[in-house]
Enzyme design. Structure first.
Site, PDB file in Angstrom:
ATOM      1  N   SER A  28       0.830  -1.215   0.000  1.00 59.91           N
ATOM      2  CA  SER A  28       0.000   0.000   0.000  1.00 59.91           C
ATOM      3  C   SER A  28       0.863   1.262   0.000  1.00 59.91           C
ATOM      4  O   SER A  28       2.030   1.246   0.394  1.00 59.91           O
ATOM      5  CB  SER A  28      -0.896   0.033   1.248  1.00 59.91           C
ATOM      6  OG  SER A  28      -1.638  -1.155   1.346  1.00 59.91           O
TER       7      SER A  28
HETATM    8  N1  SAH Z   1      -0.619  -5.038   4.029  1.00 60.47           N
HETATM    9  C1  SAH Z   1       0.132  -5.310   2.822  1.00 60.47           C
HETATM   10  C2  SAH Z   1      -0.569  -4.880   1.542  1.00 60.47           C
HETATM   11  C3  SAH Z   1      -1.764  -5.634   1.312  1.00 60.47           C
HETATM   12  S1  SAH Z   1      -2.302  -5.924  -0.323  1.00 60.47           S
HETATM   13  C4  SAH Z   1       1.496  -4.712   2.849  1.00 60.47           C
HETATM   14  O1  SAH Z   1       1.841  -3.998   3.795  1.00 60.47           O
HETATM   15  O2  SAH Z   1       2.262  -4.976   1.919  1.00 60.47           O
HETATM   16  C5  SAH Z   1      -3.622  -6.998   0.182  1.00 60.47           C
HETATM   17  C6  SAH Z   1      -3.178  -8.382   0.516  1.00 60.47           C
HETATM   18  O3  SAH Z   1      -4.335  -9.058   1.012  1.00 60.47           O
HETATM   19  C7  SAH Z   1      -2.717  -9.177  -0.687  1.00 60.47           C
HETATM   20  O4  SAH Z   1      -1.437  -9.714  -0.443  1.00 60.47           O
HETATM   21  C8  SAH Z   1      -3.760 -10.265  -0.836  1.00 60.47           C
HETATM   22  O5  SAH Z   1      -3.240 -11.495  -1.303  1.00 60.47           O
HETATM   23  C9  SAH Z   1      -4.272 -10.387   0.585  1.00 60.47           C
HETATM   24  N2  SAH Z   1      -5.608 -10.984   0.736  1.00 60.47           N
HETATM   25  C10 SAH Z   1      -6.686 -10.863  -0.077  1.00 60.47           C
HETATM   26  N3  SAH Z   1      -7.728 -11.553   0.412  1.00 60.47           N
HETATM   27  C11 SAH Z   1      -7.303 -12.122   1.573  1.00 60.47           C
HETATM   28  C12 SAH Z   1      -7.932 -12.964   2.541  1.00 60.47           C
HETATM   29  N4  SAH Z   1      -9.191 -13.372   2.408  1.00 60.47           N
HETATM   30  N5  SAH Z   1      -7.203 -13.353   3.607  1.00 60.47           N
HETATM   31  C13 SAH Z   1      -5.900 -12.961   3.755  1.00 60.47           C
HETATM   32  N6  SAH Z   1      -5.261 -12.181   2.853  1.00 60.47           N
HETATM   33  C14 SAH Z   1      -5.954 -11.759   1.788  1.00 60.47           C
END
Ligand code: SAH
Length: 233
Positions: free
Chosen positions: A84
């Site tokens: 992000s």
């Molecule tokens: N917090 C992260 C950025 C998140 S991007 C950072 O600091 O880099 C969102 C992430 O959520 C992605 O890696 C995606 O694979 C994950 N995601 C999506 N759906 C999810 C779910 N149901 N459970 C866990 N992770 C999930």
């Protein structure tokens, strides 16, 4: 002078000076957070800015993206996912309002960067990632960098982490179209949840949910955001 400022970001051999880039990012976030007030976002606290200033974001992005690690924008991290934008990480951390004796749950580990920023403020961070490759890589990176108060699990974060609940704060970094009830159930009284809610691949609303003594949620809309969707197993 812009030219001089950018020269200071590399050394004589053209190598990146990540410390000065990170310091410049923190200054930028501090300035921007005052501008964001007109949209209803609070100014970022010094505590959160210090945590951003302490985490080497370049260690959480793929090697080819490192030169951009301290720009205030999201970057690709593989598997179609993104780390992000630093301002959004800072804002979500600020809204989660974590203190040193508190336990935090993050959904969507991604690169591990948001978990590292939270880890600087909390007692322990539990974080769940649904894409195995990303979760394993984040786990390695967090261990390598010495974040020993973060536990990464591969799985569907929709169900939360019942064994470790309840949580003082829950930070969700992928967008569901409605707040998952298991996460509400796993939030302590007095706890805060920060979550983007809205349609897939469109603009969502970043919401702050606070649980009161009767178990009711006070919901505040913060700002429009754009997150990757919360997928399901
Ligand atoms: N917090 C992260 C950025 C998140 S991007 C950072 O600091 O880099 C969102 C992430 O959520 C992605 O890696 C995606 O694979 C994950 N995601 C999506 N759906 C999810 C779910 N149901 N459970 C866990 N992770 C999930």
């Amino acid at each position: 002078m812009l030219f001089g400022a950018s020269l200071a970001m590399t050394n004589a051999c053209g190598q990146q000076n990540y410390d000065s880039q990170r310091a410049a990012l923190v200054d930028e976030l501090r300035r921007d957070s005052y501008r964001a007030e007109e949209y209803g976002a609070p100014p970022l606290s010094d505590t959160v800015l210090a945590s951003i200033g302490a985490v080497p974001r370049h260690e959480f992005v793929p090697p080819g993206e490192r030169q951009y690690a301290y720009g205030n924008y999201p970057l690709p991290i593989g598997a179609g996912q993104t780390i992000s934008q630093p301002y959004i990480v800072a804002l979500m951390t600020d809204l989660a309002d974590v203190s040193a004796d508190e336990i935090v749950l993050e959904i969507g580990t991604g690169s591990g960067y948001q978990a590292a920023v939270l880890a600087g403020l909390a007692k322990h961070v539990y974080t769940i990632e649904i894409v195995e490759m990303l979760g394993l890589r984040a786990k390695d990176d967090l261990e390598r960098l010495g974040y020993d108060n973060v536990t990464v699990r591969i799985g569907d974060g929709y169900a939360g982490w019942p064994d470790k609940a309840p949580f003082d704060a829950i930070v969700v970094t992928a967008a569901p179209d409605a707040v998952p009830q298991p996460l509400v159930d796993q939030l302590k009284v007095g706890g805060r949840m920060v979550i983007p809610v809205g349609p897939v691949h469109a603009v969502q609303t970043l919401q702050l949910l606070c649980k009161d003594a009767d178990g009711n949620l006070e919901v505040t809309d913060i700002i429009p955001v754009r997150f990757v969707p919360l997928t399901r197993d």
